[in-house]
Structures are given as structure tokens and as C-alpha cells.
Design a protein around this motif. Structure first.
Motif, PDB file in Angstrom:
ATOM      1  N   GLY A 109      57.904  63.830  32.676  1.00 32.50           N
ATOM      2  CA  GLY A 109      57.100  63.483  33.850  1.00 32.50           C
ATOM      3  C   GLY A 109      56.398  64.695  34.444  1.00 32.50           C
ATOM      4  N   ALA A 110      57.079  65.826  34.482  1.00 31.08           N
ATOM      5  CA  ALA A 110      56.461  67.052  35.006  1.00 31.08           C
ATOM      6  C   ALA A 110      55.312  67.509  34.114  1.00 31.08           C
ATOM      7  CB  ALA A 110      57.508  68.156  35.133  1.00 31.08           C
ATOM      8  N   ILE A 111      55.500  67.419  32.799  1.00 29.68           N
ATOM      9  CA  ILE A 111      54.431  67.812  31.870  1.00 29.68           C
ATOM     10  C   ILE A 111      53.225  66.892  32.023  1.00 29.68           C
ATOM     11  CG2 ILE A 111      53.822  67.921  29.418  1.00 29.68           C
ATOM     12  CD1 ILE A 111      56.726  68.920  28.943  1.00 29.68           C
ATOM     13  N   VAL A 112      53.482  65.581  32.118  1.00 36.08           N
ATOM     14  CA  VAL A 112      52.389  64.620  32.273  1.00 36.08           C
ATOM     15  C   VAL A 112      51.673  64.852  33.603  1.00 36.08           C
ATOM     16  CG1 VAL A 112      51.868  62.161  32.566  1.00 36.08           C
ATOM     17  CG2 VAL A 112      53.391  62.898  30.746  1.00 36.08           C
ATOM     18  N   LEU A 113      52.425  65.134  34.666  1.00 36.26           N
ATOM     19  CA  LEU A 113      51.814  65.393  35.970  1.00 36.26           C
ATOM     20  C   LEU A 113      50.948  66.653  35.921  1.00 36.26           C
ATOM     21  CD1 LEU A 113      51.509  64.588  38.917  1.00 36.26           C
ATOM     22  CD2 LEU A 113      53.523  65.969  39.411  1.00 36.26           C
ATOM     23  N   LEU A 114      51.434  67.708  35.308  1.00 36.97           N
ATOM     24  CA  LEU A 114      50.637  68.936  35.202  1.00 36.97           C
ATOM     25  C   LEU A 114      49.374  68.718  34.374  1.00 36.97           C
ATOM     26  CD1 LEU A 114      53.418  71.637  34.750  1.00 36.97           C
ATOM     27  CD2 LEU A 114      51.935  71.287  36.734  1.00 36.97           C
ATOM     28  N   ASP A 115      49.480  67.944  33.292  1.00 32.01           N
ATOM     29  CA  ASP A 115      48.291  67.668  32.496  1.00 32.01           C
ATOM     30  C   ASP A 115      47.333  66.744  33.240  1.00 32.01           C
ATOM     31  OD1 ASP A 115      46.896  68.238  30.067  1.00 32.01           O
ATOM     32  OD2 ASP A 115      47.213  66.130  29.524  1.00 32.01           O
ATOM     33  N   SER A 116      47.861  65.861  34.070  1.00 30.16           N
ATOM     34  CA  SER A 116      46.998  65.011  34.891  1.00 30.16           C
ATOM     35  C   SER A 116      46.226  65.852  35.907  1.00 30.16           C
ATOM     36  CB  SER A 116      47.833  63.954  35.619  1.00 30.16           C
ATOM     37  OG  SER A 116      48.483  63.114  34.715  1.00 30.16           O
ATOM     38  N   VAL A 117      46.899  66.842  36.476  1.00 25.09           N
ATOM     39  CA  VAL A 117      46.226  67.756  37.405  1.00 25.09           C
ATOM     40  C   VAL A 117      45.131  68.525  36.674  1.00 25.09           C
ATOM     41  CG1 VAL A 117      46.552  69.852  38.780  1.00 25.09           C
ATOM     42  CG2 VAL A 117      48.168  67.952  38.995  1.00 25.09           C
ATOM     43  N   ARG A 118      45.433  68.999  35.465  1.00 19.56           N
ATOM     44  CA  ARG A 118      44.437  69.723  34.680  1.00 19.56           C
ATOM     45  C   ARG A 118      43.231  68.846  34.358  1.00 19.56           C
ATOM     46  NH1 ARG A 118      42.387  69.164  30.155  1.00 19.56           N
ATOM     47  NH2 ARG A 118      43.935  67.636  29.561  1.00 19.56           N
ATOM     48  N   ALA A 119      43.477  67.611  33.968  1.00 20.37           N
ATOM     49  CA  ALA A 119      42.386  66.721  33.575  1.00 20.37           C
ATOM     50  C   ALA A 119      41.512  66.328  34.768  1.00 20.37           C
ATOM     51  CB  ALA A 119      42.947  65.473  32.909  1.00 20.37           C
ATOM     52  N   ALA A 120      42.096  66.232  35.947  1.00 21.57           N
ATOM     53  CA  ALA A 120      41.343  65.796  37.128  1.00 21.57           C
ATOM     54  C   ALA A 120      40.832  66.961  37.958  1.00 21.57           C
ATOM     55  CB  ALA A 120      42.231  64.904  37.992  1.00 21.57           C
ATOM     56  N   TRP A 121      40.983  68.177  37.503  1.00 18.66           N
ATOM     57  CA  TRP A 121      40.669  69.347  38.314  1.00 18.66           C
ATOM     58  C   TRP A 121      39.238  69.369  38.828  1.00 18.66           C
ATOM     59  CZ3 TRP A 121      43.727  72.476  40.734  1.00 18.66           C
ATOM     60  CH2 TRP A 121      43.214  73.637  41.293  1.00 18.66           C
ATOM     61  N   GLY A 122      38.268  69.032  38.019  1.00 21.09           N
ATOM     62  CA  GLY A 122      36.878  69.132  38.451  1.00 21.09           C
ATOM     63  C   GLY A 122      36.307  67.867  39.061  1.00 21.09           C
ATOM     64  N   GLU A 123      37.113  66.866  39.280  1.00 27.19           N
ATOM     65  CA  GLU A 123      36.597  65.605  39.795  1.00 27.19           C
ATOM     66  C   GLU A 123      36.358  65.671  41.294  1.00 27.19           C
ATOM     67  OE1 GLU A 123      38.646  62.101  38.613  1.00 27.19           O
ATOM     68  OE2 GLU A 123      38.929  62.808  36.563  1.00 27.19           O
ATOM     69  N   ARG A 124      35.457  64.806  41.734  1.00 29.09           N
ATOM     70  CA  ARG A 124      35.096  64.775  43.149  1.00 29.09           C
ATOM     71  C   ARG A 124      36.278  64.322  44.003  1.00 29.09           C
ATOM     72  NH1 ARG A 124      30.321  61.057  43.922  1.00 29.09           N
ATOM     73  NH2 ARG A 124      31.954  59.553  43.566  1.00 29.09           N
ATOM     74  N   ASP A 125      36.966  63.264  43.588  1.00 24.45           N
ATOM     75  CA  ASP A 125      38.145  62.785  44.300  1.00 24.45           C
ATOM     76  C   ASP A 125      39.373  63.181  43.483  1.00 24.45           C
ATOM     77  OD1 ASP A 125      39.920  61.581  45.956  1.00 24.45           O
ATOM     78  OD2 ASP A 125      39.105  59.559  45.769  1.00 24.45           O
TER      79      ASP A 125
END
Length: 137
Positions: A23-39
Motif C-alpha cells: 500500500g505504501a509503494i502504491v501510494l508513493l507511485d500514485s503521488v508520483r503519477a499525479a505530481w503535475g496534475e492541476r488537482d
């Protein structure tokens, strides 16, 4: 403080440590993937949900297929029937989940991108890094 938290985490059952680690790995990768998004917060939540539905759905379908296949094989004494029912179960559950998730806004295009084959390995002379062409609607 961190040592204390790690020691407490080490006392958890194995399934809880695995689940929290993944879960921590998936959460960190989710943060990475959404980093440049407006919301950003919505992007993290949508990416996290897409990962869970995509990989968790596949794992759940495989587990259900193996479970029902073994039950059918044991009840009928025919291994081929268990294999057949197990494979059909995986296909039905996986395709059913794919059809259901096509209607979730923000999550469906992320799941399609995960399974879309936009990723390829590039030899750089040292290793084979996976490179994905990122395209968003």
C-alpha cells in the motif's frame, strides 16, 4: 522515533506487513503519477483507485479462479474440468471488472493506460529501463 515505529510495525502479522508495504509503494507511485496534475489530491486518489482495481482485481480474479477450479476438480474428480471452470471464472471476473470500471470518471482512462501497452523497454547500454508514453485525454 522511527526505530520505535519500525519495531512496532515489525510486530504486525505477516499479511499486515505485506499489505501495508504494498500500500505504501502504491501510494508513493500514485503521488508520483499525479505530481503535475492541476488537482493533485484527486489525481492521487484516482491513481490509487486505478492501481487497486487493476492489479487487485486481477489478483482477486486469479484467486477466485484457483479456488473455484480446485473445488470443482475435487468434487468432480476431473482435473480438466476444474482447470476449465477456473479459467472461465478468471476471464468472466476480469472482463466484468473491466466493463464496470469503464464508467468510473478519472479512473477508467488511467486503467486503460496501465493496460494499453504504451510502455516499452529501451536499451541504454547499461540496463533495460521501461519507458511509457504518457497520453491523457
Amino acid at each position: 522515533m522511527l526505530v520505535f515505529l519500525f519495531d512496532r510495525w515489525s510486530e504486525w502479522p505477516a499479511w499486515a506487513r505485506w499489505t501495508s508495504g504494498i500500500g505504501a509503494i502504491v501510494l508513493l507511485d500514485s503521488v508520483r503519477a499525479a505530481w503535475g496534475e492541476r488537482d493533485f489530491v484527486a489525481g492521487v486518489a484516482e491513481t490509487f483507485a486505478a492501481y487497486l482495481l487493476y492489479y487487485g482485481g486481477l489478483a482477486g480474479a486469479l484467486a477466485a479462479g484457483a479456488w473455484i477450479g480446485s473445488k470443482i476438480a475435487k468434487a468432480s474428480s476431473k482435473d480438466w474440468l476444474g482447470w476449465l471452470i477456473g479459467i472461465v471464472t478468471v476471464a468472466v471476473l476480469w472482463l466484468g471488472l473491466a466493463n464496470i470500471t469503464d464508467h468510473i470518471p478519472g479512473v477508467s482512462w488511467r486503467m486503460k493506460a496501465m493496460g494499453g501497452g504504451d510502455c516499452h523497454a529501451e536499451w541504454d547500454g547499461w540496463s533495460n529501463p521501461v519507458v511509457c508514453d504518457e497520453s491523457q485525454p
